[in-house]
Design an enzyme around this catalytic site. Structure first.
Site, mmCIF file in Angstrom:
data_model
loop_
_atom_site.group_PDB
_atom_site.id
_atom_site.type_symbol
_atom_site.label_atom_id
_atom_site.label_comp_id
_atom_site.label_asym_id
_atom_site.label_seq_id
_atom_site.Cartn_x
_atom_site.Cartn_y
_atom_site.Cartn_z
ATOM 1 N N ASP A 42 3.333 -4.793 7.975
ATOM 2 C CA ASP A 42 2.092 -4.033 7.846
ATOM 3 C C ASP A 42 0.952 -5.046 7.950
ATOM 4 O O ASP A 42 0.680 -5.808 7.026
ATOM 5 C CB ASP A 42 2.082 -3.306 6.484
ATOM 6 C CG ASP A 42 0.728 -2.657 6.182
ATOM 7 O OD1 ASP A 42 -0.239 -2.888 6.934
ATOM 8 O OD2 ASP A 42 0.640 -1.938 5.166
ATOM 9 N N GLN B 186 -4.261 -5.578 6.894
ATOM 10 C CA GLN B 186 -5.260 -6.466 6.295
ATOM 11 C C GLN B 186 -5.193 -7.887 6.856
ATOM 12 O O GLN B 186 -5.920 -8.760 6.378
ATOM 13 C CB GLN B 186 -5.074 -6.503 4.763
ATOM 14 C CG GLN B 186 -5.272 -5.161 4.081
ATOM 15 C CD GLN B 186 -6.733 -4.694 4.064
ATOM 16 O OE1 GLN B 186 -7.655 -5.457 4.355
ATOM 17 N NE2 GLN B 186 -6.928 -3.435 3.734
ATOM 18 N N CYS C 98 -4.915 2.556 -3.644
ATOM 19 C CA CYS C 98 -3.667 3.077 -3.042
ATOM 20 C C CYS C 98 -2.510 2.112 -3.258
ATOM 21 O O CYS C 98 -1.646 1.957 -2.372
ATOM 22 C CB CYS C 98 -3.831 3.393 -1.552
ATOM 23 S SG CYS C 98 -5.132 4.561 -1.197
ATOM 24 N N LYS D 55 -10.395 -1.325 10.584
ATOM 25 C CA LYS D 55 -10.647 -2.462 9.688
ATOM 26 C C LYS D 55 -11.015 -3.719 10.493
ATOM 27 O O LYS D 55 -11.288 -4.766 9.914
ATOM 28 C CB LYS D 55 -9.409 -2.737 8.832
ATOM 29 C CG LYS D 55 -9.081 -1.618 7.852
ATOM 30 C CD LYS D 55 -7.851 -1.932 7.066
ATOM 31 C CE LYS D 55 -7.210 -0.738 6.399
ATOM 32 N NZ LYS D 55 -7.993 -0.163 5.305
ATOM 33 N N HIS E 2 0.872 -1.170 0.000
ATOM 34 C CA HIS E 2 0.000 0.000 0.000
ATOM 35 C C HIS E 2 0.918 1.230 0.000
ATOM 36 O O HIS E 2 2.032 1.162 0.514
ATOM 37 C CB HIS E 2 -0.829 -0.061 1.292
ATOM 38 C CG HIS E 2 -1.879 0.982 1.432
ATOM 39 N ND1 HIS E 2 -1.602 2.271 1.831
ATOM 40 C CD2 HIS E 2 -3.225 0.929 1.252
ATOM 41 C CE1 HIS E 2 -2.735 2.958 1.892
ATOM 42 N NE2 HIS E 2 -3.734 2.171 1.546
#
Ligand code: C6P
Length: 410
Positions: A203, A206, A368, A229, A125
């Protein structure tokens, strides 16, 4: 059959927004990778913070301030357990993943020098690209990019080639937001450990909504994610850092609460985690993040994962019945995310606008992640992303909507 599947209606009842209409159509919310909806328990927690104990934290000796502080620190403890961090002070509250990665990239400034190397991947991202580019601009370090193959799978032999004494940071996402691809993060971390002195940043924006996360088993130095999220309010997020790794970093923001002593001659910093939490935090949001963790733990990540996987399999089968529909990274291991285009049926945003007219919310465009789009030679995709409250009926509505969109746009 899991407990969760038997209680699908009960789960949906806990999300008031799912009863909303878009125009005359019932809302079909399939944009969960952008942000998830919030259950009543999270909404109630947020509201009761502001109605009953709102006060600034770590500052007042009055009762409300102490209660607010206690509740927020309880939430920190929940996050600690949620990701299996060794200690609560390894959990730093942030506004979200973007702020978390910027915090790290800025805080690394004093440790990175000209000629050092930072490894990221093609699947990142923009939040896991631009902060490192800025760090490179400040320091003269060089960015190396792990390529992907046509299935959206990381080509780890390049990681082998890149890793060495000059590698200072490896920062890779656990799951790609644009494609849903699950990266072999353990292997990335193992290789980084074996072949370089690099710090490893994951990261996890997700992956936390879907998997059990155990930062000690992963053995990463930093794990960054957003609350919104994973059923928590917007403006919440976390940087987990191993104690030693966090101690080595300079502060990101200066201001109130992050100091131990402050004078015009010299300022010394507060202990972890407060050194990285300058200013008034999002107290209500952080407490509600704790409620979101309670909610997910009650249902069980395994049940959530199983449900989302079954939706993914069902959706793929149904979508591929649509003529000229191409799913990206179809062969890669994925979470409940399908990214696709219908050839010769306009651009992704055309499809998204038609779906919206039928109450169906998906994300369209580059997500993104412009480098991924460039890799596939496209401007964008239509992305449907599932959460624990989605159903097969909603997938059917999506498929019918797409068939109509295809007819209108061809
Ligand atoms: N992806 C999406 O629709 P923030 O916006 O700070 O909460 O998270 C940024 C971010 C970082 N890494 C990954 C892997 C992400 O997916 C995101 C957010 C959303 O895909 C909004 S762009």
């Amino acid at each position: 059959m899991g407990e969760f599947e038997m209680n699908e209606d009960h789960i949906r009842e806990q999300f008031p927004i799912l009863r909303e209409k878009v125009g005359n159509w019932p809302l079909v919310y399939l944009d969960n990778a952008a942000t998830s909806q919030k259950p009543v328990s999270v909404l109630d927690t947020y509201r009761s913070y502001y109605t009953a104990i709102n006060a600034n934290v770590h500052r007042g000796i009055h009762t409300l301030s102490q209660e607010a502080t206690e509740e927020m620190e309880k939430a920190r403890g929940k996050v600690q357990r949620f990701v299996n961090a060794k200690q609560a002070h390894e959990i730093v509250f942030t506004k979200g993943t973007t702020e978390g990665i910027n915090l790290l990239a800025y805080a690394f400034s004093s440790q990175v020098k000209k000629g050092d190397e930072i490894v990221i991947s093609y699947l990142e991202h923009h939040s896991n690209i631009v902060p490192w580019q800025l760090l490179c601009e400040r320091t003269g370090a060089v960015l190396k990019i792990i390529p992907i193959d046509e299935n959206g799978i990381l080509q780890l032999d390049f990681l082998d080639k890149y890793l060495g004494e000059k590698t200072r940071i490896v920062s890779v996402n656990h799951v790609s937001n644009a494609l849903g691809v699950i990266n072999p993060i353990r292997e990335v971390i193992r290789k980084a450990r074996e072949k370089s002195p690099a710090y490893v940043v994951v990261d996890g924006a997700q992956s936390v909504p879907h998997f059990d996360i155990d930062v000690q088993a992963l053995d990463c130095d930093f794990f960054v994610f957003s609350g919104h999220k994973m059923y928590a309010p917007m403006g919440t997020g976390v940087v987990y850092g191993k104690e030693q790794a966090l101690r080595g970093l300079s502060p990101f923001h200066g201001g109130g609460e992050m100091i131990s002593t402050c004078s015009f001659e010299k300022t010394t910093y507060a202990d972890l985690p407060f050194k990285f939490e300058a200013g008034t935090p999002n107290v209500g949001g952080n407490i509600a993040l704790g409620a979101a963790i309670d909610f997910m733990e009650k249902i069980g990540k395994k049940n959530i994962q199983k449900h989302e996987k079954s939706l993914l399999i069902y959706a793929e089968k149904k979508l591929l019945e649509i003529e000229n529909l191409v799913i990206y990274a179809e062969k890669a291991p994925r979470v409940g995310v399908v990214s696709f285009n219908i050839e010769n049926a306009g651009i992704s945003s055309d499809v998204g606008m038609i779906l919206d007219k039928m109450g169906i919310a998906v994300r369209t465009g580059h997500h993104c992640t412009q480098p991924i789009m460039r890799f596939f030679g496209i401007a964008g995709t239509v992305r449907a992303s599932f959460a624990l409250y989605n159903t097969k009926e909603e997938v059917d509505i999506l498929v019918e909507g797409l068939k109509k969109a295809r007819k209108m746009l061809s």
